[in-house]
Motif scaffolding. Structure first.
Motif, PDB file in Angstrom:
ATOM      1  N   ILE A  34       0.779  -1.156   0.121  1.00  0.00           N
ATOM      2  CA  ILE A  34      -0.095  -0.001  -0.080  1.00  0.00           C
ATOM      3  C   ILE A  34       1.009   1.158   0.016  1.00  0.00           C
ATOM      4  N   GLY A  35       0.501   2.044  -0.879  1.00  0.00           N
ATOM      5  CA  GLY A  35       1.562   3.288  -1.180  1.00  0.00           C
ATOM      6  C   GLY A  35       1.679   4.565  -0.002  1.00  0.00           C
ATOM      7  N   GLU A  36       2.622   5.294  -0.082  1.00  0.00           N
ATOM      8  CA  GLU A  36       2.684   6.345   0.823  1.00  0.00           C
ATOM      9  C   GLU A  36       1.701   7.342   0.880  1.00  0.00           C
ATOM     10  N   GLY A  37       0.815   7.334  -0.401  1.00  0.00           N
ATOM     11  CA  GLY A  37      -0.355   8.270  -0.124  1.00  0.00           C
ATOM     12  C   GLY A  37      -1.537   7.736   0.536  1.00  0.00           C
ATOM     13  N   SER A  38      -1.495   6.609   0.880  1.00  0.00           N
ATOM     14  CA  SER A  38      -2.422   6.143   1.894  1.00  0.00           C
ATOM     15  C   SER A  38      -2.199   5.290   2.914  1.00  0.00           C
ATOM     16  N   PRO A  39      -1.503   6.287   3.837  1.00  0.00           N
ATOM     17  CA  PRO A  39      -1.114   5.536   5.318  1.00  0.00           C
ATOM     18  C   PRO A  39      -2.108   5.197   6.050  1.00  0.00           C
ATOM     19  N   ARG A  40      -1.992   4.157   6.812  1.00  0.00           N
ATOM     20  CA  ARG A  40      -2.718   3.708   7.804  1.00  0.00           C
ATOM     21  C   ARG A  40      -2.522   4.314   9.237  1.00  0.00           C
ATOM     22  N   PRO A  41      -3.573   4.772   9.893  1.00  0.00           N
ATOM     23  CA  PRO A  41      -3.224   5.382  11.463  1.00  0.00           C
ATOM     24  C   PRO A  41      -3.415   4.334  12.249  1.00  0.00           C
ATOM     25  N   ARG A  42      -1.959   3.645  12.379  1.00  0.00           N
ATOM     26  CA  ARG A  42      -1.733   2.528  13.237  1.00  0.00           C
ATOM     27  C   ARG A  42      -0.334   2.532  13.750  1.00  0.00           C
ATOM     28  N   LEU A  43      -0.219   1.855  14.678  1.00  0.00           N
ATOM     29  CA  LEU A  43       1.352   1.677  15.237  1.00  0.00           C
ATOM     30  C   LEU A  43       1.606   0.250  15.321  1.00  0.00           C
ATOM     31  N   ALA A  44       0.500  -0.558  15.674  1.00  0.00           N
ATOM     32  CA  ALA A  44       0.767  -1.858  16.263  1.00  0.00           C
ATOM     33  C   ALA A  44       1.571  -2.750  15.229  1.00  0.00           C
ATOM     34  N   PRO A  45       1.266  -2.639  13.979  1.00  0.00           N
ATOM     35  CA  PRO A  45       1.859  -3.541  12.979  1.00  0.00           C
ATOM     36  C   PRO A  45       3.474  -3.171  12.911  1.00  0.00           C
ATOM     37  N   THR A  46       3.761  -2.007  12.897  1.00  0.00           N
ATOM     38  CA  THR A  46       5.461  -1.609  12.809  1.00  0.00           C
ATOM     39  C   THR A  46       6.060  -2.081  14.313  1.00  0.00           C
ATOM     40  N   ARG A  47       5.312  -1.906  15.374  1.00  0.00           N
ATOM     41  CA  ARG A  47       5.679  -2.316  16.755  1.00  0.00           C
ATOM     42  C   ARG A  47       5.959  -3.687  16.609  1.00  0.00           C
ATOM     43  N   ARG A  48       4.931  -4.451  16.045  1.00  0.00           N
ATOM     44  CA  ARG A  48       5.217  -5.585  16.426  1.00  0.00           C
ATOM     45  C   ARG A  48       6.403  -6.393  15.618  1.00  0.00           C
ATOM     46  N   ALA A  49       6.546  -5.789  14.472  1.00  0.00           N
ATOM     47  CA  ALA A  49       7.776  -6.126  13.236  1.00  0.00           C
ATOM     48  C   ALA A  49       8.933  -5.755  14.266  1.00  0.00           C
ATOM     49  N   VAL A  50       9.173  -4.613  14.654  1.00  0.00           N
ATOM     50  CA  VAL A  50      10.361  -4.507  15.395  1.00  0.00           C
ATOM     51  C   VAL A  50      10.688  -5.071  16.609  1.00  0.00           C
ATOM     52  N   GLU A  51       9.623  -5.574  17.224  1.00  0.00           N
ATOM     53  CA  GLU A  51       9.792  -6.485  18.223  1.00  0.00           C
ATOM     54  C   GLU A  51      10.344  -7.885  17.925  1.00  0.00           C
ATOM     55  N   LEU A  52       9.472  -8.576  16.816  1.00  0.00           N
ATOM     56  CA  LEU A  52      10.216  -9.733  16.440  1.00  0.00           C
ATOM     57  C   LEU A  52      11.900  -9.677  15.900  1.00  0.00           C
ATOM     58  N   LEU A  53      12.332  -8.573  15.593  1.00  0.00           N
ATOM     59  CA  LEU A  53      13.601  -8.076  14.951  1.00  0.00           C
ATOM     60  C   LEU A  53      14.493  -7.824  16.280  1.00  0.00           C
ATOM     61  N   GLY A  54      14.097  -7.765  17.589  1.00  0.00           N
ATOM     62  CA  GLY A  54      14.756  -7.592  18.511  1.00  0.00           C
ATOM     63  C   GLY A  54      14.988  -6.183  18.715  1.00  0.00           C
ATOM     64  N   ASP A  55      14.034  -5.266  18.555  1.00  0.00           N
ATOM     65  CA  ASP A  55      14.179  -4.126  18.813  1.00  0.00           C
ATOM     66  C   ASP A  55      15.045  -2.953  18.303  1.00  0.00           C
ATOM     67  N   PRO A  56      15.444  -3.082  17.090  1.00  0.00           N
ATOM     68  CA  PRO A  56      16.327  -2.339  16.519  1.00  0.00           C
ATOM     69  C   PRO A  56      16.240  -0.892  16.702  1.00  0.00           C
ATOM     70  N   HIS A  57      14.831  -0.537  16.768  1.00  0.00           N
ATOM     71  CA  HIS A  57      14.741   0.940  16.885  1.00  0.00           C
ATOM     72  C   HIS A  57      15.113   1.524  18.424  1.00  0.00           C
ATOM     73  N   ARG A  58      15.416   0.466  19.138  1.00  0.00           N
ATOM     74  CA  ARG A  58      16.069   0.998  20.472  1.00  0.00           C
ATOM     75  C   ARG A  58      17.430   0.928  20.445  1.00  0.00           C
ATOM     76  N   ALA A  59      18.211   0.764  19.253  1.00  0.00           N
ATOM     77  CA  ALA A  59      19.712   0.321  19.441  1.00  0.00           C
ATOM     78  C   ALA A  59      20.694   1.670  19.420  1.00  0.00           C
ATOM     79  N   ALA A  60      19.828   2.701  19.194  1.00  0.00           N
ATOM     80  CA  ALA A  60      20.566   4.109  19.264  1.00  0.00           C
ATOM     81  C   ALA A  60      19.770   5.235  19.929  1.00  0.00           C
ATOM     82  N   PRO A  61      20.094   6.158  20.319  1.00  0.00           N
ATOM     83  CA  PRO A  61      19.117   7.269  20.806  1.00  0.00           C
ATOM     84  C   PRO A  61      18.733   7.794  19.480  1.00  0.00           C
ATOM     85  N   VAL A  62      17.281   8.487  19.514  1.00  0.00           N
ATOM     86  CA  VAL A  62      16.666   9.072  18.421  1.00  0.00           C
ATOM     87  C   VAL A  62      16.309  10.561  18.579  1.00  0.00           C
TER      88      VAL A  62
END
Length: 465
Positions: A34-62
């Protein structure tokens, strides 16, 4: 992910056909979603994906950045100063101008084709798990931008980097980048844009964007309309965050036109920085630089420690903002600017008047369907320029006939001409501009259109101004 690997490894593979093909295949796979022009107002799927990957979004300060205009320019300035301070940086921006690898940068360079393809292969099984879970619950699979965000986090963790500068895709609260907790939340000017997604008023849009403020964060904001500022003040209070606003906690002291850009002086959160060479045009870029300085001060020293002069001077002296008031050709001059809303058009017209000396302008103009064509046209029309209406190569592009009708009603038929293809429009505009050194071509209205114009200029070797 392999910690020993370097995202822009031992050799530069950008000219390696096999690696390039692999990276292009990644982009093709992203486009199938689904393209960028049609974003979905949700966080759970992205959060689930990074959780499965071992939380790479927490590897460095943001450092997390949102706003309506100036996000990418400000992000690049922040990243350049962090790099000048000796930190290894990751930068996510959007959209891209020519290749999608521009969006994910390691130490100031687009991620290598090899690294992006390798990280993609490593995250694919986890993306498939999340897609299956979503489809099983009746939801749509991960979107283009959700998937890109997960890929970027994986690449940054793989590099690895010391700090991530993260630009939202749209809004803030439900944008997929918001799975990360920004130590510093940065707000560029907030105005009307993407109303169908973010709300019809500045207050509503500001509320959505304020969602990136996390508990006890440092919040740095450009000057804002009163309605937006009240929202940010309330959000900072609720999260027990500190809020520093341009014009009060920090400010641009001076901006002087100089060869190739401007010389600026800035009062930061912790000190003053004088006579900084900024190779970008426009007062708005000076203000973006002030926001960037304050953001870096907030990150490195909590806003209480003055940055070394060389960090500010070295960082901003190499700051680049492709597609923003950028001259891509000379003789005749062709300038591209990604103004795609009235606020951006205001900055463009002001900069053309202050930094350039042209008597006549022609705007090569094309927009996407969700943009305020009349609002943009009303601002650009003040320059006295004429318009060649064309369209970006996007399924979301507004029909040339519709845009031509709106512009004709605004400025008159004698100042508007429809040219369906961008390359034809550029040829016609350049032929007109070549008749006088006081004429120039300005390509604007869409980031996609600007990227296409830049690619045409490079392919035809027009030369730089």
């Amino acid at each position: 992910m392999n910690d020993a690997s370097d995202a822009n490894d031992a050799f530069d593979d950008r000219d390696d056909p096999e690696s390039r093909d692999a990276a292009d295949a990644v982009y093709a796979a992203l486009l199938d979603r689904i393209g960028e022009g049609s974003p979905r107002p949700r966080l759970a799927p992205t959060r689930r994906a990074v959780e499965l990957l071992g939380d790479p979004h927490r590897a460095a300060p943001v450092i997390h950045i949102t706003g309506t205009n100036g996000k990418t320019s400000t992000s690049r300035m922040i990243e350049a100063m962090l790099r000048a301070s000796g930190l290894r940086t990751g930068l996510l921006t959007s959209p891209h101008l020519e290749r999608f690898t521009e969006r994910i940068r390691i130490d100031g360079e687009p991620i290598s084709d090899e690294a992006v393809a390798r990280n993609w292969e490593e995250i694919l099984p986890f993306l498939a798990i999340v897609d299956a879970e979503l489809e099983g619950s009746g939801e749509e699979p991960l979107t283009f931008f959700e998937t890109l965000t997960v890929l970027a986090f994986a690449c940054f963790a793989d590099a690895p980097v010391d700090v991530v500068v993260l630009e939202v895709g749209m809004g803030g609260e439900w944008d997929s980048t918001n799975v990360a907790d920004g130590q510093v939340a940065v707000f560029t000017p907030i105005d009307l844009d993407h109303q169908a997604r973010l709300g019809s008023t500045v207050t509503e849009i500001a509320r959505t964007k304020s969602g990136i403020i996390k508990p006890a964060a440092s919040v740095v904001s450009a000057k804002q309309p009163d309605a937006a500022l009240r929202v940010l003040q309330d959000a900072a209070e609720l999260t027990e965050s500190t809020l520093a606003v341009e014009g009060d906690a920090f400010d641009v002291l001076e901006s002087r036109v100089a060869v190739g850009g401007q010389l600026i002086s800035v009062r930061g959160l912790a000190g003053e920085y004088r006579d900084i060479a900024l190779p970008l045009f426009g007062r708005h870029q000076a203000e973006n630089a002030a926001v960037a300085i304050a953001a870096v001060e907030a990150f490195i020293g909590g806003g209480a420690v003055r940055l070394a002069d060389e960090v500010v001077h070295d960082g901003l002296s190499v700051a680049a903002s492709p597609g923003r008031l950028q001259a891509i050709a000379a003789d005749p001059t062709v300038i591209v600017d990604a103004a795609h809303n009235p606020h951006g058009a205001e900055s463009l017209v002001a900069a053309l008047d202050e930094y350039f000396d042209f008597d006549e302008l022609v705007f090569v103009f094309g927009v996407l369907a969700d943009k305020d064509v009349d609002g943009i046209a009303a601002v650009l029309a003040r320059s006295g320029g004429s318009f060649l209406v064309t369209r970006p190569e996007s399924e979301r592009a507004r029909d040339v006939r519709d845009v031509t009708a709106i512009l004709t009603a605004r400025v008159g038929a004698d100042r508007v001409q429809a040219v369906e293809r961008l390359d034809d429009a550029l040829d016609e505009a350049r032929a007109w501009a070549a008749e006088s050194p006081k004429r120039a071509v300005v390509v604007t209205g869409s980031i996609a259109l600007v990227g296409e114009a830049m690619a045409i200029a490079a392919d035809r070797d027009w030369g730089r101004a």
